[in-house]
Design a protein around this motif. Structure first.
Motif, short mmCIF file in Angstrom:
data_model
loop_
_atom_site.label_atom_id
_atom_site.label_comp_id
_atom_site.label_asym_id
_atom_site.label_seq_id
_atom_site.Cartn_x
_atom_site.Cartn_y
_atom_site.Cartn_z
N ILE A 117 0.87 -1.17 0.00
CA ILE A 117 0.00 0.00 0.00
C ILE A 117 0.91 1.22 0.00
N ASN A 118 0.80 2.05 -1.01
CA ASN A 118 1.70 3.18 -1.17
C ASN A 118 0.96 4.51 -1.09
N GLY A 119 1.70 5.60 -1.17
CA GLY A 119 1.09 6.91 -1.17
C GLY A 119 0.72 7.42 0.21
N LEU A 120 1.24 6.81 1.28
CA LEU A 120 0.96 7.25 2.63
C LEU A 120 1.95 8.34 3.05
N LYS A 121 1.59 9.11 4.08
CA LYS A 121 2.43 10.21 4.55
C LYS A 121 2.84 9.99 6.00
N MET A 122 4.04 9.50 6.20
CA MET A 122 4.59 9.25 7.53
C MET A 122 3.66 8.34 8.35
N PRO A 123 3.35 7.13 7.85
CA PRO A 123 2.44 6.23 8.55
C PRO A 123 3.06 5.68 9.83
N ARG A 124 2.21 5.36 10.82
CA ARG A 124 2.70 4.96 12.13
C ARG A 124 2.16 3.59 12.58
N TYR A 125 0.83 3.49 12.75
CA TYR A 125 0.22 2.27 13.30
C TYR A 125 -1.03 1.93 12.51
N ALA A 126 -1.41 0.65 12.53
CA ALA A 126 -2.56 0.19 11.76
C ALA A 126 -3.33 -0.87 12.54
N VAL A 127 -4.62 -0.98 12.22
CA VAL A 127 -5.46 -2.03 12.78
C VAL A 127 -6.53 -2.39 11.75
N GLY A 128 -6.86 -3.68 11.67
CA GLY A 128 -7.84 -4.13 10.70
C GLY A 128 -9.21 -4.38 11.31
N LEU A 129 -10.24 -4.12 10.52
CA LEU A 129 -11.62 -4.38 10.92
C LEU A 129 -12.41 -4.74 9.67
N ASN A 130 -12.94 -5.97 9.64
CA ASN A 130 -13.69 -6.46 8.49
C ASN A 130 -12.84 -6.33 7.22
N ASP A 151 -9.19 0.14 1.68
CA ASP A 151 -10.06 -0.91 1.16
C ASP A 151 -9.18 -2.12 0.86
N LEU A 152 -9.35 -3.19 1.63
CA LEU A 152 -8.46 -4.34 1.50
C LEU A 152 -8.74 -5.19 0.27
N ALA A 153 -9.83 -4.91 -0.42
CA ALA A 153 -10.09 -5.62 -1.68
C ALA A 153 -9.15 -5.10 -2.78
N SER A 154 -8.81 -3.81 -2.68
CA SER A 154 -7.95 -3.21 -3.71
C SER A 154 -6.63 -2.68 -3.17
N ASN A 155 -6.51 -2.70 -1.82
CA ASN A 155 -5.31 -2.14 -1.15
C ASN A 155 -5.08 -0.67 -1.52
N THR A 156 -6.17 0.08 -1.59
CA THR A 156 -6.09 1.50 -1.89
C THR A 156 -6.84 2.29 -0.83
N VAL A 157 -6.50 3.57 -0.70
CA VAL A 157 -7.15 4.44 0.27
C VAL A 157 -8.54 4.80 -0.23
N SER A 158 -9.57 4.48 0.57
CA SER A 158 -10.94 4.81 0.20
C SER A 158 -11.42 6.10 0.85
N LYS A 159 -10.76 6.48 1.97
CA LYS A 159 -11.18 7.68 2.68
C LYS A 159 -10.08 8.12 3.62
#
Length: 358
Positions: A117-130, A151-159
């Motif tokens: 997953i690319n295009g992030l800005k200084m990412p730190r922590y993550a958690v998954g839900l559904n 969106d984990l179906a496409s591995n792109t930022v949806s919001k």
């Protein structure tokens, strides 16, 4: 590795009973089965800043063997620059690589690469839900950070959801996502049904970590604001700085605030035991244990050392302390029992900072 001041193995055991050796057979010619990373502990290691040598190590709890860089071993390439954290969701490992501004995806069992997953800005922590992944991003200094919804179906930022400055660790509780904003004194509460901020809780300065107890109270550890003077010594201005605090939140209300005595110290690494009745944290280069029912901060040291990361094994309550003495040499992990006595230690990669138990 942060760019500003914020709060933010040992011996192998052979269990070979019942194994008999005979002559060679066709079984010897079979390819080795893929290594599965189960019943162990993932350790994220930052690596040296701008060297691109961040890594994920794995400690096998069955034989105490350590693999220091499983992504490199399985994929023949490095993860990238500053491995900040990792989460496992729906059988996949999501490794947040801060300075490379990406998330590497791998199969959680084999650690073979499975996208990015690319295009992030200084990412730190993550958690998954559904079918979503929530990722905190600093974006930049002095501006509001954000939480990106992947969106984990496409591995792109949806919001993207705007939160406070320097958002750090996250916690899911009752379908709400709690985000500590380390650059200020707030916790953003995101409704995961609408993916919008529904509340902002005011806590102490520079919150850095959080945990939930058996009664569903939220605990937030705050490092306190640190203000430094100018050249030539850049000394800490104690008059302008604030002390750290431990805040207990019941629902949407602050029930209690425990304030530390030192303005110079930055408490961090809040963790909780399996029963969710004991808190653990670093303060003043020591490690403390506190009952969730306590009416004051503990004065007795539990473990007499500081850690760059802390994890509590949910199966055994064994305490894992990450030790970073240099960002140019391998770090180590020390294990402690529930009484605070050291059990053993393991050499991992450079700059260990977080744990994930399998």
């Amino acid at each position: 590795m942060k760019k500003q001041i914020t709060s933010i193995a040992f011996s192998a055991l052979f269990l070979s009973a019942g194994v008999f050796f005979t002559g060679c057979s066709k079984e010897d010619d079979k390819p080795e089965a893929p290594r599965t990373f189960e019943n162990g502990v993932f350790v994220t290691n930052e690596g040296q800043f701008q060297k691109g040598n961040g890594a994920v190590s794995f400690i096998n709890k069955q034989n105490n063997e350590v693999e220091r860089d499983i992504f490199m071993t399985k994929n023949n390439r490095p993860l990238g620059d500053v491995v900040q954290s990792m989460t496992v969701h729906n059988g996949k490992a999501y490794v947040v690589v801060n300075n490379s501004e990406k998330i590497e995806i791998a199969d959680a069992g084999t650690f073979k690469e499975a996208g990015s997953i690319n295009g992030l800005k200084m990412p730190r922590y993550a958690v998954g839900l559904n079918n979503k992944l929530y990722v905190t991003e600093w974006v930049s200094y002095g501006v509001n950070g954000r939480v990106s919804v992947i969106d984990l179906a496409s591995n792109t930022v949806s919001k993207t959801i705007t939160v406070g400055q320097l958002p750090e660790k996250v916690l899911l509780l009752n379908n709400k996502l709690y985000v500590v904003n380390n650059g200020e004194n707030t916790v953003s509460v995101i409704n995961t049904a609408t993916d919008a901020v529904e509340n902002t809780l005011v806590v102490g300065d520079s919150p850095n970590s959080l945990a939930v107890d058996a009664a569903s109270n939220l605990w937030v550890l705050c490092g306190g604001k640190k203000v430094y003077g100018g050249a030539p010594d850049y000394a800490l201005d104690l008059n302008a700085s604030t002390a750290g605090s431990l805040v207990k939140i019941n629902g949407n209300a602050v029930e209690n605030t425990f304030t530390f005595t030192s303005k110079a110290d930055m408490p961090g690494n809040l963790a909780m035991n399996t029963a969710k009745t004991k808190l653990y944290y670093n303060a003043e280069n020591k490690f403390y244990q506190m009952e969730t029912s306590a009416s004051a901060l503990p004065t007795t040291t539990f473990i007499n050392r500081n850690f760059s990361g802390v994890g509590i094994d949910p199966a055994t309550n064994t305490i894992y302390g990450a030790v970073t003495t240099s960002f140019s040499a391998n770090g180590k992990v020390i294990r402690y029992n529930t009484s605070g006595a050291a059990l053993d230690s393991f050499t991992v990669a450079i700059g260990p900072n977080n744990f994930l138990f399998r």
